[in-house]
Design an enzyme around this catalytic site. Structure first.
Site, mmCIF file in Angstrom:
data_model
loop_
_atom_site.group_PDB
_atom_site.id
_atom_site.type_symbol
_atom_site.label_atom_id
_atom_site.label_comp_id
_atom_site.label_asym_id
_atom_site.label_seq_id
_atom_site.Cartn_x
_atom_site.Cartn_y
_atom_site.Cartn_z
ATOM 1 N N ASP A 122 0.882 -1.166 0.000
ATOM 2 C CA ASP A 122 0.000 0.000 0.000
ATOM 3 C C ASP A 122 0.921 1.217 0.000
ATOM 4 O O ASP A 122 1.734 1.371 0.928
ATOM 5 C CB ASP A 122 -0.887 -0.048 1.260
ATOM 6 C CG ASP A 122 -1.900 1.076 1.271
ATOM 7 O OD1 ASP A 122 -1.574 2.169 0.766
ATOM 8 O OD2 ASP A 122 -3.007 0.864 1.790
ATOM 9 N N TYR B 75 -11.056 14.073 -6.156
ATOM 10 C CA TYR B 75 -10.102 13.447 -7.085
ATOM 11 C C TYR B 75 -9.262 14.470 -7.835
ATOM 12 O O TYR B 75 -8.022 14.405 -7.839
ATOM 13 C CB TYR B 75 -10.887 12.558 -8.055
ATOM 14 C CG TYR B 75 -10.089 11.990 -9.193
ATOM 15 C CD1 TYR B 75 -9.068 11.058 -8.977
ATOM 16 C CD2 TYR B 75 -10.353 12.356 -10.520
ATOM 17 C CE1 TYR B 75 -8.344 10.529 -10.036
ATOM 18 C CE2 TYR B 75 -9.643 11.826 -11.568
ATOM 19 C CZ TYR B 75 -8.641 10.920 -11.325
ATOM 20 O OH TYR B 75 -7.925 10.393 -12.380
ATOM 21 N N LYS C 148 -5.102 15.429 -8.160
ATOM 22 C CA LYS C 148 -4.356 15.361 -9.432
ATOM 23 C C LYS C 148 -3.754 16.724 -9.767
ATOM 24 O O LYS C 148 -2.687 16.812 -10.371
ATOM 25 C CB LYS C 148 -5.279 14.862 -10.542
ATOM 26 C CG LYS C 148 -5.700 13.404 -10.367
ATOM 27 C CD LYS C 148 -4.504 12.468 -10.477
ATOM 28 C CE LYS C 148 -4.883 11.021 -10.303
ATOM 29 N NZ LYS C 148 -3.724 10.110 -10.428
HETATM 30 N N1 LIG Z 1 -9.501 5.323 -16.374
HETATM 31 C C1 LIG Z 1 -9.565 6.596 -16.730
HETATM 32 O O1 LIG Z 1 -10.472 7.022 -17.502
HETATM 33 C C2 LIG Z 1 -8.517 7.572 -16.244
HETATM 34 C C3 LIG Z 1 -8.540 8.870 -16.774
HETATM 35 C C4 LIG Z 1 -7.586 9.796 -16.335
HETATM 36 C C5 LIG Z 1 -6.626 9.409 -15.407
HETATM 37 N N2 LIG Z 1 -6.619 8.139 -14.908
HETATM 38 C C6 LIG Z 1 -5.558 7.792 -13.949
HETATM 39 O O2 LIG Z 1 -4.959 6.574 -14.358
HETATM 40 C C7 LIG Z 1 -4.417 5.892 -13.218
HETATM 41 C C8 LIG Z 1 -4.917 4.464 -13.189
HETATM 42 O O3 LIG Z 1 -6.335 4.483 -13.046
HETATM 43 P P1 LIG Z 1 -7.243 3.265 -13.520
HETATM 44 O O4 LIG Z 1 -8.438 3.853 -14.178
HETATM 45 O O5 LIG Z 1 -6.412 2.249 -14.209
HETATM 46 O O6 LIG Z 1 -7.736 2.726 -12.092
HETATM 47 P P2 LIG Z 1 -7.790 1.243 -11.502
HETATM 48 O O7 LIG Z 1 -8.608 1.366 -10.266
HETATM 49 O O8 LIG Z 1 -8.207 0.283 -12.560
HETATM 50 O O9 LIG Z 1 -6.269 0.957 -11.136
HETATM 51 C C9 LIG Z 1 -5.643 1.601 -10.045
HETATM 52 C C10 LIG Z 1 -4.707 0.618 -9.366
HETATM 53 O O10 LIG Z 1 -4.077 1.302 -8.289
HETATM 54 C C11 LIG Z 1 -4.081 0.433 -7.166
HETATM 55 N N3 LIG Z 1 -4.045 1.207 -5.923
HETATM 56 C C12 LIG Z 1 -4.999 2.038 -5.432
HETATM 57 N N4 LIG Z 1 -4.631 2.507 -4.229
HETATM 58 C C13 LIG Z 1 -3.409 1.986 -3.957
HETATM 59 C C14 LIG Z 1 -2.514 2.091 -2.858
HETATM 60 N N5 LIG Z 1 -2.826 2.808 -1.764
HETATM 61 N N6 LIG Z 1 -1.339 1.418 -2.916
HETATM 62 C C15 LIG Z 1 -1.032 0.661 -3.990
HETATM 63 N N7 LIG Z 1 -1.848 0.508 -5.064
HETATM 64 C C16 LIG Z 1 -3.024 1.166 -5.039
HETATM 65 C C17 LIG Z 1 -5.391 -0.349 -7.292
HETATM 66 O O11 LIG Z 1 -5.358 -1.547 -6.511
HETATM 67 C C18 LIG Z 1 -5.445 -0.587 -8.791
HETATM 68 O O12 LIG Z 1 -4.796 -1.782 -9.154
HETATM 69 C C19 LIG Z 1 -4.834 6.718 -12.003
HETATM 70 O O13 LIG Z 1 -3.760 7.554 -11.633
HETATM 71 C C20 LIG Z 1 -5.995 7.546 -12.521
HETATM 72 O O14 LIG Z 1 -6.133 8.734 -11.812
HETATM 73 C C21 LIG Z 1 -7.545 7.215 -15.303
#
Ligand SMILES: NC(=O)c1ccc[n+]([C@@H]2O[C@H](COP(=O)([O-])OP(=O)(O)OC[C@H]3O[C@@H](n4cnc5c(N)ncnc54)[C@H](O)[C@@H]3O)[C@@H](O)[C@H]2O)c1
Length: 360
Positions: free
Chosen positions: A91, A202, A206
């Protein structure tokens, strides 16, 4: 009802093969730079982090994927370890666990060249599954929880894994942020790019990570380390299907069709291969970067392989969407997206839209 012609979609539906071809080109362009490098990817068990970890593995990098949970990701974990990578359960808010992980990585690989700060809570995982609460409906605890992971967690990770980069005089740090942090001007004062997406706390986390990116980049430039930030488009990741289905249950299509996670890979490969002599202190919106570097417009990366129940909603939404044409942009401006989405929902007879995109 008006016919739909998405201006950047062209006559044919973008094929998976086109995406594969673009990815092959990106690997030819930057893959060899990354071969043998040691890359740490946080949030690497699923979603965008896993797609990035797989991509770095394909480039021949030694990949350390860090995640707080590997539930449902056993096969990937085994594949990673079979290819000389490392899957660590940490974590990123936990200092002691991060210290142990850092020691493990240094004992196994001796250095770190690339750090992808991707782990985060998004609105949909903090307020699972639908996300999106108005600011005054959030609690201090919500803000604390999200800042702990998305800002302080990322900072704790940087503090540790930057050390070998400083010793080597080179490295690349990439922070994954979001386009919701942007403000724009149409000639006068600045205003929020898309506050109608309703995403506190959120986007506050960011925005803080984006500011950290610019300042840290300047501070470590003379040590050879590149620090950049990347904003993915609207992407189908681990939480997406649950969220879309929760909205389907109340007859709302969860905004526009999402992109596949692979749309971030060409830009990620480019940035991962940088050091301070190249691009640093930059913030890229992936769909714009893809367009400018010849990796297709936004529509080229849309997900046309959705499960049937989700496909039905997005196909109906697209059929109900009015025409809007604009040249010189790789995707519709955000306010236009919001207006078209609301118009399409209204055309479908819905009074409700997703989050702030009300159809009324
Ligand atoms: N999906 C989208 O549309 C989108 C758009 C813009 C930005 N993002 C960014 O992309 C990144 C990935 O997002 P995603 O959509 O793949 O989300 P997701 O939830 O599918 O993946 C996030 C991962 O981070 C891990 N995680 C969360 N908290 C944690 C912690 N405390 N310690 C260790 N691991 C932890 C989760 O277990 C998960 O595997 C993020 O930074 C998110 O802000 C996503």
């Amino acid at each position: 009802m008006t016919n739909v012609v998405m201006p950047d979609e062209g006559a044919s539906i973008p094929a998976k093969e086109e995406q594969t071809k673009m990815l092959d080109r990106a690997f030819r362009e930057w893959g060899s730079e990354l071969s043998g490098r040691v890359a740490v990817v946080t949030g690497g068990a699923r979603g965008l982090g896993r797609t990035i970890a797989e991509c770095l593995m394909r480039s021949g990098a030694k990949v350390v994927a860090v995640d707080k949970s590997w539930e449902g990701a056993d096969a990937f974990r085994q594949e990673l370890e079979a290819k000389n990578g490392l899957a660590v359960t940490v974590d990123i808010t936990d200092d002691a666990a991060l210290d142990t992980a850092y020691e493990l990585v240094m004992a196994q690989f001796g250095t770190v060249d690339i750090l992808i700060n991707n782990a985060a809570l998004v609105s949909e995982t903090l307020f699972y599954p639908t996300g999106h609460r108005n600011t005054l409906d959030t609690t201090d605890e919500d803000w604390q929880k999200m800042f702990d992971v998305n800002l302080f967690g990322a900072l704790k990770v940087i503090r540790r894994f930057i050390a070998p980069m400083r010793a080597n005089g080179r490295g690349s740090i990439l922070n994954v942020v979001s386009s919701g942090v942007l403000s724009v001007s149409s000639g006068g004062a600045f205003y929020g790019l898309r506050p109608w997406t309703v995403e506190m706390p959120y986007q506050a986390t960011k925005a803080a990570l984006t500011a950290l990116t610019f300042y840290l980049a300047e501070e470590v430039r003379t040590e050879g380390i590149a620090v950049n930030a990347l904003m993915p488009g609207h992407t189908r990741t681990s939480w997406f299907d649950d969220t879309a289905r929760a909205f389907n249950d109340i007859d709302v299509v969860y905004f526009m069709r999402p992109a596949v996670a692979e749309h971030v890979l060409p830009c990620t490969l480019f940035l991962a291969s940088q050091n301070a002599a190249g691009a640093t202190g930059r913030l890229y919106y992936v769909p714009e970067w893809n367009y400018d570097y010849g990796y297709g417009d936004y529509s080229a990366w849309l997900d046309h392989e959705l499960p049937a129940d989700m496909e039905e909603g997005y196909a109906r939404l697209e059929a109900a969407m009015p025409t809007y044409e604009r040249s010189g942009v790789p995707h519709l401006p955000f306010d236009a997206q919001g207006a078209l989405y609301a118009a399409a929902m209204a055309n479908m007879g819905s009074r409700e839209g997703w989050a702030g995109g009300s159809a009324q």
